[in-house]
Design an enzyme around this catalytic site. Structure first.
Site, mmCIF file in Angstrom:
data_model
loop_
_atom_site.group_PDB
_atom_site.id
_atom_site.type_symbol
_atom_site.label_atom_id
_atom_site.label_comp_id
_atom_site.label_asym_id
_atom_site.label_seq_id
_atom_site.Cartn_x
_atom_site.Cartn_y
_atom_site.Cartn_z
ATOM 1 N N TYR A 53 0.831 -1.195 0.000
ATOM 2 C CA TYR A 53 0.000 0.000 0.000
ATOM 3 C C TYR A 53 0.873 1.255 0.000
ATOM 4 C CZ TYR A 53 -3.803 -3.158 1.498
ATOM 5 O OH TYR A 53 -4.720 -4.178 1.593
ATOM 6 N N LEU A 194 -17.771 -2.635 1.256
ATOM 7 C CA LEU A 194 -18.782 -1.710 0.734
ATOM 8 C C LEU A 194 -18.785 -1.665 -0.789
ATOM 9 C CD1 LEU A 194 -18.381 1.251 3.257
ATOM 10 C CD2 LEU A 194 -19.887 -0.724 3.369
ATOM 11 N N ILE A 239 -13.176 -5.112 7.075
ATOM 12 C CA ILE A 239 -12.155 -4.070 7.239
ATOM 13 C C ILE A 239 -12.364 -2.942 6.228
ATOM 14 C CG2 ILE A 239 -10.370 -5.432 8.408
ATOM 15 C CD1 ILE A 239 -9.103 -5.895 5.606
ATOM 16 N N LYS A 241 -12.354 0.804 4.709
ATOM 17 C CA LYS A 241 -11.511 1.993 4.904
ATOM 18 C C LYS A 241 -12.399 3.169 5.270
ATOM 19 C CE LYS A 241 -10.020 4.591 1.561
ATOM 20 N NZ LYS A 241 -9.323 5.154 0.369
ATOM 21 N N ASN A 251 -19.288 4.007 9.854
ATOM 22 C CA ASN A 251 -19.016 2.571 9.775
ATOM 23 C C ASN A 251 -19.335 1.889 11.099
ATOM 24 O OD1 ASN A 251 -18.144 2.733 7.125
ATOM 25 N ND2 ASN A 251 -15.969 2.621 7.617
#
Length: 283
Positions: A53, A194, A239, A241, A251
C-alpha cells in the site's frame, strides 16, 4: 460488538479498519490519522495494512497513528509474493515493523499466491513466530483449492486468517469458501466490504432496507446496510476503509443494525447469491 476468534484464542471486534490508499496524500493525512484514532476510541482494534500500500506509505501512516497506543491495536500487515521466500519473508517483515514503529505484528499475511513455494513462505512465517516478530500468520486472496494446499503443509502454528474480497457485489466466497474456512477455525477478513466505485451503494434494495433501520447517528444509510450485511456472517471480520472520523463513526454505527429475515430475503432477491462455484474475485 460482535467478535471473531482466531485459532490462538485472540478475540477481536468483527469490525476493523482498512488502510488501502491511505498515506498517499499529504492533504488527507491528518484526517486519515484522526480516523484511525476515532476507530480506536470507539473500540475497534484491528488495523490492516500492507507493504504494497503506497510502497510502505500506508504502514508509515499507521505507525504514526498508533504511536503510544500499540496495546490497543491488533495490527495486520501483508507480504508481497515477490518477497515470500523463507528469507525474504523475514526481510520484508522487519522492514514493515520498522515503518510501523513496532516490535511485532499480531497477524502477517501472504498478500496473494505467487511463484514462491508455499512451503517456503509458511516456514518463514513459523520462523517469525519463533522470533516473536509475529503472533500469527495467514493468507489473502486464497480460494478453496489454495486453502486445501495451505492445510496440507505442516506448520508449527496454524493458518489464522484468509483475507478475501467479499461484499454484496462480490458474493462468490459464499458458495463454499466461507463455510470451509469457518469449519477450519480460520477467520475470514472481508476487504472492500462496501463494494467498489459506489455502484453497489446506489442499489435500490439497499435504500429500501435502510429506510427500515436507524442508528444512534440517525436513519441508516445504504452503506451501513451493506456493511451490516457482511458483519452478519459468523467469524467474518470486515475491514472497510474510512478516510475521516465522520466516515469512521458511520461505519461503527453499522454494528448497531441487525438485519431481519425479510431484509435478507429482499436483498437476495435483488442481488442473488452464487448458485455455482465461481473464481474468487480479487482487486
Amino acid at each position: 460488538m460482535k467478535t471473531v476468534t482466531f485459532p490462538n484464542g485472540t478475540i477481536v471486534p468483527a469490525l476493523g479498519m482498512g488502510t488501502w490508499n491511505m498515506g498517499d496524500s499529504d492533504s488527507r493525512r491528518a484526517d486519515e490519522i484522526k480516523s484511525i484514532h476515532a476507530g480506536l476510541e470507539a473500540g475497534i482494534r484491528v488495523v490492516d495494512t500492507a507493504e504494497m500500500y503506497g510502497s510502505g506509505r500506508s504502514e508509515k501512516l499507521v505507525g504514526e497513528a498508533i504511536r503510544g497506543r500499540r496495546d490497543d491495536v491488533f495490527l495486520v500487515s501483508k507480504v508481497l509474493p515477490s518477497n515470500a521466500s523463507r528469507k525474504g519473508v523475514r526481510r520484508a517483515c522487519e522492514a514493515s515493523l520498522k515503518r510501523l514503529g513496532t516490535e511485532y505484528l499480531d497477524l502477517y499475511l501472504l498478500h496473494w499466491e505467487g511463484s514462491e513455494p508455499l512451503e517456503e513462505t509458511i516456514a518463514g512465517f513459523d520462523d517469525l513466530v519463533e522470533a516473536d516478530l509475529i503472533r500469527s500468520w495467514g493468507v489473502s486472496n486464497f480460494d478453496t483449492d489454495g486453502m486445501r494446499e495451505v492445510e496440507r503443509i505442516t506448520a508449527t502454528t496454524p493458518c489464522a486468517a484468509n483475507q478475501v474480497l467479499y461484499s454484496l457485489d462480490y458474493r462468490g466466497a459464499e458458495f463454499d469458501l466461507l463455510a470451509r474456512d469457518h469449519e477450519a477455525g480460520i477467520v475470514t477478513m472481508a476487504y472492500s466490504p462496501l463494494g467498489q466505485g459506489g455502484d453497489l451503494l446506489r442499489a435500490p434494495v439497499l435504500a429500501r432496507v435502510a429506510a427500515r433501520h436507524k442508528t444512534t447517528l440517525g436513519p441508516a444509510s445504504p452503506a451501513q446496510i451493506a456493511l451490516a450485511w457482511v458483519l452478519r456472517q459468523e467469524n467474518v471480520l470486515a475491514i472497510p476503509k474510512a478516510g475521516s472520523p465522520k466516515h469512521q463513526h458511520e461505519n461503527f454505527a453499522a454494528t448497531e443494525i441487525t438485519l431481519t429475515r425479510d431484509d435478507l430475503a429482499e436483498i437476495d432477491a435483488a442481488i442473488a447469491p452464487p448458485r455455482r462455484k465461481e473464481p474468487l474475485a480479487m482487486i
